[in-house]
Design a protein around this motif. Structure first.
Motif, PDB file in Angstrom:
ATOM      1  N   ALA A 456       0.834  -1.200   0.000  1.00  0.00           N
ATOM      2  CA  ALA A 456       0.000   0.000   0.000  1.00  0.00           C
ATOM      3  C   ALA A 456       0.868   1.249   0.000  1.00  0.00           C
ATOM      4  O   ALA A 456       0.575   2.237  -0.694  1.00  0.00           O
ATOM      5  N   ALA A 457       1.957   1.225   0.789  1.00  0.00           N
ATOM      6  CA  ALA A 457       2.858   2.376   0.839  1.00  0.00           C
ATOM      7  C   ALA A 457       3.537   2.605  -0.504  1.00  0.00           C
ATOM      8  O   ALA A 457       3.668   3.745  -0.967  1.00  0.00           O
ATOM      9  N   VAL A 458       3.956   1.508  -1.144  1.00  0.00           N
ATOM     10  CA  VAL A 458       4.584   1.636  -2.462  1.00  0.00           C
ATOM     11  C   VAL A 458       3.586   2.205  -3.465  1.00  0.00           C
ATOM     12  O   VAL A 458       3.917   3.074  -4.282  1.00  0.00           O
ATOM     13  N   GLY A 459       2.324   1.733  -3.401  1.00  0.00           N
ATOM     14  CA  GLY A 459       1.310   2.261  -4.300  1.00  0.00           C
ATOM     15  C   GLY A 459       1.063   3.742  -4.077  1.00  0.00           C
ATOM     16  O   GLY A 459       0.934   4.522  -5.025  1.00  0.00           O
ATOM     17  N   LEU A 460       1.012   4.160  -2.793  1.00  0.00           N
ATOM     18  CA  LEU A 460       0.810   5.572  -2.477  1.00  0.00           C
ATOM     19  C   LEU A 460       1.991   6.414  -2.960  1.00  0.00           C
ATOM     20  O   LEU A 460       1.808   7.479  -3.561  1.00  0.00           O
ATOM     21  N   LEU A 461       3.205   5.920  -2.698  1.00  0.00           N
ATOM     22  CA  LEU A 461       4.391   6.643  -3.141  1.00  0.00           C
ATOM     23  C   LEU A 461       4.439   6.736  -4.664  1.00  0.00           C
ATOM     24  O   LEU A 461       4.870   7.754  -5.224  1.00  0.00           O
ATOM     25  N   LEU A 462       4.004   5.658  -5.329  1.00  0.00           N
ATOM     26  CA  LEU A 462       3.991   5.678  -6.787  1.00  0.00           C
ATOM     27  C   LEU A 462       3.059   6.761  -7.296  1.00  0.00           C
ATOM     28  O   LEU A 462       3.407   7.521  -8.211  1.00  0.00           O
ATOM     29  N   ARG A 463       1.867   6.858  -6.713  1.00  0.00           N
ATOM     30  CA  ARG A 463       0.918   7.875  -7.169  1.00  0.00           C
ATOM     31  C   ARG A 463       1.443   9.292  -6.923  1.00  0.00           C
ATOM     32  O   ARG A 463       1.329  10.167  -7.776  1.00  0.00           O
ATOM     33  N   LYS A 464       2.014   9.501  -5.738  1.00  0.00           N
ATOM     34  CA  LYS A 464       2.551  10.832  -5.415  1.00  0.00           C
ATOM     35  C   LYS A 464       3.754  11.157  -6.296  1.00  0.00           C
ATOM     36  O   LYS A 464       3.917  12.300  -6.760  1.00  0.00           O
ATOM     37  N   ALA A 465       4.600  10.153  -6.516  1.00  0.00           N
ATOM     38  CA  ALA A 465       5.776  10.388  -7.350  1.00  0.00           C
ATOM     39  C   ALA A 465       5.381  10.745  -8.769  1.00  0.00           C
ATOM     40  O   ALA A 465       6.020  11.593  -9.419  1.00  0.00           O
ATOM     41  N   CYS A 466       4.318  10.097  -9.253  1.00  0.00           N
ATOM     42  CA  CYS A 466       3.857  10.416 -10.608  1.00  0.00           C
ATOM     43  C   CYS A 466       3.408  11.875 -10.700  1.00  0.00           C
ATOM     44  O   CYS A 466       3.673  12.565 -11.700  1.00  0.00           O
ATOM     45  N   ARG A 467       2.724  12.354  -9.668  1.00  0.00           N
ATOM     46  CA  ARG A 467       2.286  13.752  -9.672  1.00  0.00           C
ATOM     47  C   ARG A 467       3.482  14.699  -9.633  1.00  0.00           C
ATOM     48  O   ARG A 467       3.529  15.718 -10.325  1.00  0.00           O
ATOM     49  N   VAL A 477       2.282  10.276 -24.949  1.00  0.00           N
ATOM     50  CA  VAL A 477       1.899   8.918 -24.566  1.00  0.00           C
ATOM     51  C   VAL A 477       2.331   8.621 -23.137  1.00  0.00           C
ATOM     52  O   VAL A 477       1.558   8.079 -22.328  1.00  0.00           O
ATOM     53  N   LEU A 478       3.561   9.018 -22.778  1.00  0.00           N
ATOM     54  CA  LEU A 478       4.064   8.742 -21.437  1.00  0.00           C
ATOM     55  C   LEU A 478       3.309   9.562 -20.399  1.00  0.00           C
ATOM     56  O   LEU A 478       2.993   9.067 -19.321  1.00  0.00           O
ATOM     57  N   ARG A 479       2.990  10.844 -20.744  1.00  0.00           N
ATOM     58  CA  ARG A 479       2.244  11.683 -19.796  1.00  0.00           C
ATOM     59  C   ARG A 479       0.882  11.073 -19.477  1.00  0.00           C
ATOM     60  O   ARG A 479       0.447  11.019 -18.330  1.00  0.00           O
ATOM     61  N   GLN A 480       0.197  10.599 -20.502  1.00  0.00           N
ATOM     62  CA  GLN A 480      -1.126  10.028 -20.284  1.00  0.00           C
ATOM     63  C   GLN A 480      -1.043   8.719 -19.493  1.00  0.00           C
ATOM     64  O   GLN A 480      -1.884   8.446 -18.631  1.00  0.00           O
ATOM     65  N   GLY A 481      -0.029   7.902 -19.789  1.00  0.00           N
ATOM     66  CA  GLY A 481       0.122   6.651 -19.049  1.00  0.00           C
ATOM     67  C   GLY A 481       0.430   6.880 -17.595  1.00  0.00           C
ATOM     68  O   GLY A 481      -0.103   6.200 -16.705  1.00  0.00           O
ATOM     69  N   VAL A 482       1.261   7.875 -17.298  1.00  0.00           N
ATOM     70  CA  VAL A 482       1.593   8.195 -15.907  1.00  0.00           C
ATOM     71  C   VAL A 482       0.395   8.804 -15.200  1.00  0.00           C
ATOM     72  O   VAL A 482       0.102   8.492 -14.044  1.00  0.00           O
ATOM     73  N   ALA A 483      -0.322   9.683 -15.897  1.00  0.00           N
ATOM     74  CA  ALA A 483      -1.488  10.323 -15.275  1.00  0.00           C
ATOM     75  C   ALA A 483      -2.556   9.309 -14.894  1.00  0.00           C
ATOM     76  O   ALA A 483      -3.311   9.512 -13.935  1.00  0.00           O
ATOM     77  N   ALA A 484      -2.641   8.206 -15.653  1.00  0.00           N
ATOM     78  CA  ALA A 484      -3.650   7.183 -15.352  1.00  0.00           C
ATOM     79  C   ALA A 484      -3.409   6.542 -13.996  1.00  0.00           C
ATOM     80  O   ALA A 484      -4.325   5.966 -13.393  1.00  0.00           O
ATOM     81  N   LEU A 485      -2.187   6.627 -13.477  1.00  0.00           N
ATOM     82  CA  LEU A 485      -1.869   5.991 -12.203  1.00  0.00           C
ATOM     83  C   LEU A 485      -2.428   6.757 -11.016  1.00  0.00           C
ATOM     84  O   LEU A 485      -2.533   6.199  -9.921  1.00  0.00           O
ATOM     85  N   THR A 492      -4.509   1.663  -8.605  1.00  0.00           N
ATOM     86  CA  THR A 492      -3.089   1.413  -8.407  1.00  0.00           C
ATOM     87  C   THR A 492      -2.822   0.646  -7.117  1.00  0.00           C
ATOM     88  O   THR A 492      -2.040  -0.318  -7.089  1.00  0.00           O
ATOM     89  N   GLY A 493      -3.496   1.056  -6.022  1.00  0.00           N
ATOM     90  CA  GLY A 493      -3.268   0.389  -4.742  1.00  0.00           C
ATOM     91  C   GLY A 493      -3.668  -1.075  -4.771  1.00  0.00           C
ATOM     92  O   GLY A 493      -2.916  -1.954  -4.325  1.00  0.00           O
ATOM     93  N   LEU A 494      -4.857  -1.379  -5.295  1.00  0.00           N
ATOM     94  CA  LEU A 494      -5.311  -2.765  -5.382  1.00  0.00           C
ATOM     95  C   LEU A 494      -4.419  -3.583  -6.311  1.00  0.00           C
ATOM     96  O   LEU A 494      -4.121  -4.746  -6.050  1.00  0.00           O
ATOM     97  N   PHE A 495      -3.996  -2.955  -7.402  1.00  0.00           N
ATOM     98  CA  PHE A 495      -3.106  -3.633  -8.337  1.00  0.00           C
ATOM     99  C   PHE A 495      -1.791  -3.999  -7.649  1.00  0.00           C
ATOM    100  O   PHE A 495      -1.284  -5.121  -7.789  1.00  0.00           O
ATOM    101  N   LEU A 798       2.677   0.084 -13.965  1.00  0.00           N
ATOM    102  CA  LEU A 798       2.014  -0.587 -12.847  1.00  0.00           C
ATOM    103  C   LEU A 798       2.661  -1.932 -12.538  1.00  0.00           C
ATOM    104  O   LEU A 798       2.998  -2.228 -11.387  1.00  0.00           O
ATOM    105  N   SER A 799       2.835  -2.755 -13.562  1.00  0.00           N
ATOM    106  CA  SER A 799       3.387  -4.092 -13.332  1.00  0.00           C
ATOM    107  C   SER A 799       4.826  -4.015 -12.870  1.00  0.00           C
ATOM    108  O   SER A 799       5.248  -4.782 -11.988  1.00  0.00           O
TER     109      SER A 799
END
Length: 868
Positions: A456-467, A477-485, A492-495, A798-799
């Protein structure tokens, strides 16, 4: 609450739940499949345990072959015979057994092998049966006609029934092979093949009088009405004083059942993990489903439907999904049992041991089904909370605005607590037969909370890092893929949790197997002893060493063995210390009273020892009569005895009737896992020379040919010397570990498959959102190829993060395991294997995600105008 319970029995609620599910029934069924593998694992393993325990309960006495067994490491003394006579008066029959390890040869061209010789009297076993081929071989053996061997031993010797075998001073024919052997009271028989011989014939081989590890046993068939446990309890103190051990049919059955329970617990915790992961998948799926139905809920509220009634509609859907998932899980468990029966039939052509029948256990299936329903329902409650807080105003507003209100719901923490309590109860319920079951359940909960907390912490950090990290200068393409996270309603967290947990389990098991194989690797053992020569008479050590060297092996050292027992610790008898303790209340373990210590003397530390306190005494001579002899004591044994440097003890030399005072001169730390000659007590040279019972020698053989030459040569001249080939034992252990590893990895695959189902459910649940985003991008001019690349970049990110989190946690666990196993020795961490497996996981996950997302990029921009 009362209104909610009343609504659950309302026909309208059930009709509405059915009607509301129409647009998403197949998707909901897929959501319910998240718990299938967890339920199947619990039901399958539970049935296996109940089948085994039922079979063992019906044949408890067959596990021992008698009601009571009394054993001694030395011939029964006169006092022991008097006690056995008391048992005999309460029995209808008694038989004796003598067993020890020895070398047996059959064919001249094949090296003799170490076997466990079991000499038994004709009436054994009292319970159960012995099956041989030919059928009359057991009766012929008891008449003194020859020996019976195991099929594998006969094959390894390139021999057949009828060949002559050399057993000590006798040559005896092989009468047959054993198909169902009589019960064994010793675990040592698992390390070598067993050869059966009549007790009378064994005593005439000339081997019985010079065995260092002989076991003398007396088996009793008690009279009706005599309770073995009560008989043992009444004579417990006397048996301890006479250094006798006992086993009853009940205790043997309990020990076997406890071993089954521990194995069941380990495998079942993997199943619970899969079920827990499936529950999270259900929660994620219901979260998406409810968010899509908020507009319907608001409409129902406008029509006068209460919050309790609307909540009941979706609660009924969740319970129904749980029952459907449980149904498929139980069906899979039934198929598993049929498949297991077919597979095991190849290993046990004559039938499973103890008459085990692999069949569905109703209790285990009900238990697994209930756990599946409870877990899926409880985990679904969390996303359902949003339904309670939907206002009728949501009918004219965006439903997404009201979903956030659920996050402030005070019931959320109650649901969290309930989820933890449910998982704790499931883990405790499955381990309740074991001691400290609540500690096991608590440790498991702690592990799950830690693992999911990390993900869960990694998922949260991933979302914040993307922002934080995303820049407008990045490619579209990369901006849209990152924004989807980190977009609203992201998964993202469940994944991270579903994929990360599955990857963690699989990589940890793969890495554990690699580390254990390294520990047992023959190349690592190249400088260590792999041949042990036991029961070497003191006067023959020079001849044995010379012969070993002449055959090409390298003698590495020897140790004279003196058998002794500890009688007093700091002036207090060990029996008193074991039962009452000393003045401070410290009690010594009961094994110290029973154990016969085999000690040695030498002038220096061994390679596997490290002195941690005191002074090493390399030579010593008494300056006065009865002066305490300085000894080196193993640290953990010193802790058990409650002694420190300078404390005095008393020992009794076995077979000589000599009692000597000793003093703790230093403490050693011993690596007992090494293959060196290790001892609890080491004496200085010159004080025990007259009391040596036998010598043990070690050597290193460069290959099986040299080992065979050594065994042949020694067998011809010194047939009473046992040669233990450790390389064969290590090879057998590797095979057992490989088989166990495959079984455990198969169980871990359930977690991976559950994670895959959760992934499928999450991708399909978010398909509508992705279609909407895709259509918007198409409206703004994005091409199909760009949209496909956006989806691919999202799944790759994500993966990659999920697999990295799971692999990172696995690396930490495996590194700690490696340090524990090797304890400072260099070991090669399987980085390449871990990297290759992780990349494989990423490829599979991205491929699965893209496969399930096909067609999204083809949606026309006109859908935006239509939806508007």
């Amino acid at each position: 609450m009362i209104d909610f319970l009343r609504q659950l029995v309302s026909p309208w609620v059930w009709r509405m739940a059915w009607r509301d599910s129409r647009p998403a029934r197949w998707r909901l069924l897929l959501f319910s499949s998240s718990i299938v593998f967890g339920v199947a694992a619990l039901a399958t393993i539970g049935s296996l345990r109940e089948n085994l325990n039922s079979a063992l309960g019906g044949q408890a006495k067959s596990l021992l072959g008698a009601d009571l067994m009394v054993a001694s490491r030395e011939p029964f003394s006169a006092e022991s015979e008097n006690l056995l006579a008391d048992f005999r008066r309460q029995s209808s029959d008694e038989v004796r057994e003598l067993s020890f390890t020895s070398m047996v040869g059959i064919a001249d061209e094949v090296a003799p092998k170490l076997v466990t010789l079991r000499g038994v009297e004709p009436a054994f076993p009292f319970f159960g049966s012995v099956v041989t081929e030919p059928a009359a071989a057991w009766q012929q053996m008891q008449a003194g006609g020859g020996i019976i061997v195991e099929p594998a031993f006969l094959a390894s010797m390139n021999a057949s029934v009828g060949d002559l075998a050399k057993v000590g001073s006798l040559e005896l024919p092989v009468l047959g092979v054993v198909k169902e052997a009589p019960p064994s009271a010793s675990g040592f028989s698992a390390l070598s093949p067993t050869v059966f011989i009549s007790l009378e014939k064994l005593e005439s081989t000339g081997l019985a009088g010079m065995r260092s590890l002989a076991f003398h046993r007396a088996y009793f068939q008690l009279n009706d009405g005599v309770n073995a446990e009560q008989l043992v309890e009444a004579n417990g103190a006397k048996m301890t004083e006479l250094k006798l051990t006992q086993t009853t049919a009940e205790s043997r059955s309990e020990n076997v059942e406890q071993a089954i329970d521990y194995l069941y617990l380990f495998l079942n915790l993997v199943g619970i993990s899969a079920l827990f992961l499936g529950g999270i998948g259900v929660a994620g799926a219901i979260h998406v489903h409810v968010s899509e139905r908020l507009a319907s809920v608001a409409t129902l509220r406008c029509l006068g439907c209460s919050a309790a009634r609307s909540f009941a509609v979706y609660f009924v859907q969740c319970v129904a999904l749980g029952f459907i998932g449980v149904g498929f899980g139980l069906l899979l468990a039934w198929v598993n049992l049929l498949a297991l029966g077919a597979v095991l039939a190849n290993y046990f052509p004559a039938g499973l041991p103890f008459g085990v029948q692999l069949s569905m256990d109703v209790g285990a299936f009900i238990q697994g089904g209930l756990m599946g329903v409870i877990v899926s329902t409880v985990f679904a409650l969390l996303p359902l909370l949003a339904v309670r807080r939907v206002s009728p105003l949501a009918a004219i507003r965006k439903g997404e605005q009201f979903q956030s209100q659920g996050r402030r719901d005070p019931l959320r923490w109650l649901i969290y607590t309930l989820m933890v309590a449910v998982v704790f109860f499931v883990a405790w319920f499955d381990s309740r037969q074991l001691e400290r079951a609540w500690i096991i359940a608590g440790a498991y909960i702690g592990f799950l909370l830690l693992a999911f907390g990390v993900f869960a912490a990694v998922g949260l950090l991933l979302r914040k890092a993307c922002r934080w990290l995303m820049r407008p200068s990045w490619p579209f393409v990369l901006r849209q893929g990152v924004a989807a996270l980190y977009r609203p309603n992201n998964q993202t967290g469940l994944f991270m949790m579903s994929i990360g947990m599955g990857v963690f389990f699989m990589l940890t098991l793969i890495c554990m197997q690699n580390i254990l194989n390294q520990w047992l690797d023959p190349e690592r053992m190249a400088e260590k002893p792999n041949l042990f020569f036991v029961d070497v008479p003191p006067g023959e050590m020079s001849g044995v060493s010379t012969m070993v060297a002449e055959q090409g092996a390298t003698p590495l050292g020897n140790a004279p063995i003196v058998s002794m027992r500890i009688t007093d610790v700091k002036g207090v008898g060990v029996r008193q210390l074991a039962s009452q303790g000393d003045a401070s209340g410290h009690k010594i373990p009961a094994w110290v009273v029973r154990r016969e210590f085999r000690s040695t003397y030498r002038d220096q530390l061994g390679d596997s020892e490290e002195m941690i306190a005191g002074e090493w005494i390399s030579s010593w001579s008494a300056s006065q009569k009865n002066e305490a002899i300085p000894v080196s004591l193993e640290q953990k044994m010193a802790d058990d005895l409650g002694v420190v440097i300078g404390d005095e003890l008393s020992i009794s030399i076995e077979g000589f009737g000599v009692s000597l005072p000793i003093r703790v001169a230093n403490l050693r730390e011993v690596d007992w896992r090494s293959l060196n000659l290790n001892f609890f007590m080491i004496f200085p040279p010159g004080v025990l020379d007259d009391y040596v019972s036998y010598d043990v020698m070690t050597a290193h053989s460069a290959g099986p040919e040299i080992t065979a030459d050594v065994q042949k040569a020694l067998f011809e001249k010194f047939p009473y010397v046992n040669t233990i080939d450790v390389s064969l034992i290590l090879s057998a252990v590797q095979q057992v570990l490989a088989g166990a590893s495959r079984a455990v990895q198969a169980m871990a695959m359930l977690t991976v498959l559950t994670g895959a189902l959760v992934l499928v459910a999450l991708v399909l649940a978010g398909r509508r959102v992705r279609i909407r985003e895709s259509v918007l991008l198409r409206t703004m001019g994005a091409s199909r190829r760009q949209i496909t690349q956006v989806l691919a970049s999202e799944y790759i990110l994500l993966s990659s993060m999920a697999v990295t989190a799971g692999a990172g946690l696995s690396v930490i666990a495996c590194y700690l395991l490696g340090m524990q196993v090797f304890q400072g020795e260099a070991f090669v961490f399987p980085w390449l294997l871990m990297l290759a497996t992780s990349v494989g996981f990423v490829i599979v996950i991205v491929s699965l995600g893209m496969l399930l997302s096909r067609g999204i990029a083809k949606r026309p921009p006109l859908e935006v105008l239509r939806s508007a």
